[in-house]
Write an enzyme that holds these catalytic residues in place. Structure first.
Site, mmCIF file in Angstrom:
data_model
loop_
_atom_site.group_PDB
_atom_site.id
_atom_site.type_symbol
_atom_site.label_atom_id
_atom_site.label_comp_id
_atom_site.label_asym_id
_atom_site.label_seq_id
_atom_site.Cartn_x
_atom_site.Cartn_y
_atom_site.Cartn_z
ATOM 1 C CG HIS A 64 38.184 34.478 36.444
ATOM 2 N ND1 HIS A 64 37.087 34.597 37.267
ATOM 3 C CD2 HIS A 64 38.356 35.698 35.887
ATOM 4 C CE1 HIS A 64 36.631 35.832 37.215
ATOM 5 N NE2 HIS A 64 37.368 36.525 36.380
ATOM 6 C CG HIS A 120 32.977 37.002 34.198
ATOM 7 N ND1 HIS A 120 32.480 37.545 35.358
ATOM 8 C CD2 HIS A 120 34.330 37.135 34.274
ATOM 9 C CE1 HIS A 120 33.483 38.007 36.102
ATOM 10 N NE2 HIS A 120 34.620 37.764 35.464
ATOM 11 C CD GLU A 144 30.319 39.634 40.345
ATOM 12 O OE1 GLU A 144 31.434 39.089 40.484
ATOM 13 O OE2 GLU A 144 30.024 40.343 39.376
ATOM 14 C CG HIS A 178 32.634 42.968 41.277
ATOM 15 N ND1 HIS A 178 33.261 44.189 41.273
ATOM 16 C CD2 HIS A 178 32.860 42.434 40.065
ATOM 17 C CE1 HIS A 178 33.815 44.394 40.088
ATOM 18 N NE2 HIS A 178 33.581 43.344 39.330
ATOM 19 C CG HIS A 215 36.984 40.047 39.898
ATOM 20 N ND1 HIS A 215 35.685 39.650 40.048
ATOM 21 C CD2 HIS A 215 37.350 39.673 38.645
ATOM 22 C CE1 HIS A 215 35.270 39.071 38.929
ATOM 23 N NE2 HIS A 215 36.260 39.069 38.057
ATOM 24 C CD GLU A 266 40.773 42.848 36.865
ATOM 25 O OE1 GLU A 266 39.820 42.872 37.670
ATOM 26 O OE2 GLU A 266 40.659 42.528 35.662
ATOM 27 C CG ASP A 326 38.495 37.846 33.212
ATOM 28 O OD1 ASP A 326 37.255 37.805 33.309
ATOM 29 O OD2 ASP A 326 39.190 38.582 33.906
HETATM 30 ZN ZN LIG Z 1 36.615 38.361 35.998
#
Ligand SMILES: [Zn+2]
Length: 312
Positions: free
Chosen positions: A8, A10, A90, A129, A156, A159, A267
């Site tokens: 994971h 971005h 996304e 998302h 996601h 979380e 992340d």
């Molecule tokens: Zn993320």
């Protein structure tokens, strides 16, 4: 060579490392600051950020990656990077017309990527998302399309504690300062509050049937884990980001006991100090020291990540 998977990232946020908290902060206020910083980025800045992220992954010895791109600009550089894995385009939003238009564009883009001469080592999938930031019809339609077309899906979920509270009650977390209006915009109230926890909500919408990769999945009950295991979904554990954004400890031992496939992910650099999944594993070993054998955690980063993720 044994695979080294960071499931994971971005990459387009690599150059926003100044947003990474040095001590735990509220998830919602962090998200507001992130959204604020994303308002005025040029494609040139985003592309540079992606290149820096790919370079950092390669320096760490990463072989497989799961990347989410909101700008969709990381597809081409990842396909030619020599890395393997999945890049997810996304789609987000509560405005149904806008969100569905974006979904249609994503379908076209994913179709185009699948015809790319370099397609194969890097698959292209869809990211919806999060349950709190997508219209329920978008979640339903996006997942249904992924299931029908055999396209990898990522979301996601579960979380922060605020996410569960929001889905159950419709209550917005209290945020003050300049980011407050952005948070309100991101968390625009759905037509009706689902009144369900994130995982049962996704199950009810049919999203779990597309076997999405569930990122974070921290706030879960035993029943939620049962739903995830039954659907055959994999989860990504990002313990350092969870720590810095005050999201809590993911019950790793319960996922493993239920036979759920767990990956580790760093992340983005906006909530992680680096993109080194080995450092993520070391943090996880300390975090779960009393509950999960060190060796078991070490193995999680050496699973390949790609086509086998969503096809049984
Ligand atoms: Zn993320």
């Amino acid at each position: 060579m044994s695979p080294l998977t960071n499931a994971h990232t971005h990459l387009e946020l690599t150059d926003l490392a100044h947003l990474c908290p040095t001590k735990p902060v509220s998830f919602v206020s962090w998200m507001g600051r992130l959204a604020w910083n994303l308002r005025k980025r040029s494609n040139t800045q985003v592309q540079a950020s992606i290149e820096h992220g790919i370079a950092e992954l390669q320096v760490c010895g990463t072989t497989h990656v799961g990347d989410i791109t909101q700008t969709w600009l990381s597809v081409e550089p990842l396909m030619t990077s020599g890395l393997q894995g999945v890049v997810y385009l996304e789609v987000i939003g509560y405005n149904k017309n806008k969100a569905f238009k974006r979904l249609e564009q994503a379908k076209i883009e994913i179709g185009r990527a699948r015809r790319h001469p370099n397609y194969g080592a890097v698959q292209v999938g869809l990211s919806l998302h999060a349950p709190y930031s997508c219209h329920p019809d978008l979640l339903r339609a996006g997942a249904e399309w992924c299931r029908a077309e055999d396209v990898p899906l990522c979301i996601h979920t579960a979380e922060s504690p605020a996410e569960t509270k929001f889905l159950l009650s419709g209550k917005l977390p209290f945020v003050k300062g300049p980011v407050a209006s952005l948070v309100k915009m991101l968390l625009a109230l759905p037509a009706s509050v689902p009144g369900l926890r994130p995982i049962p909500y996704l199950a009810q919408l049919g999203v779990l049937a597309a076997r999405p990769l569930l990122v974070h999945a921290v706030h879960v009950t035993g029943d939620d884990i049962g739903l995830i295991a039954k659907a055959g979904c994999a989860v990504v554990h990002c313990p350092r980001s969870n720590d810095r954004l005050s999201c809590g400890r993911m019950p790793l031992e319960r996922y493993l006991a239920a036979g759920v496939r767990v990956y580790l992910g760093t992340d983005s650099r906006a909530s992680s100090p680096d993109l080194d999944v080995r450092a993520e594993a070391e943090f996880a070993q300390r975090l779960h020291a009393d509950l999960v054998e060190s060796q078991k955690i070490a193995q999680l980063i050496h699973q390949p990540f790609g086509i086998d993720l969503f096809r049984s």
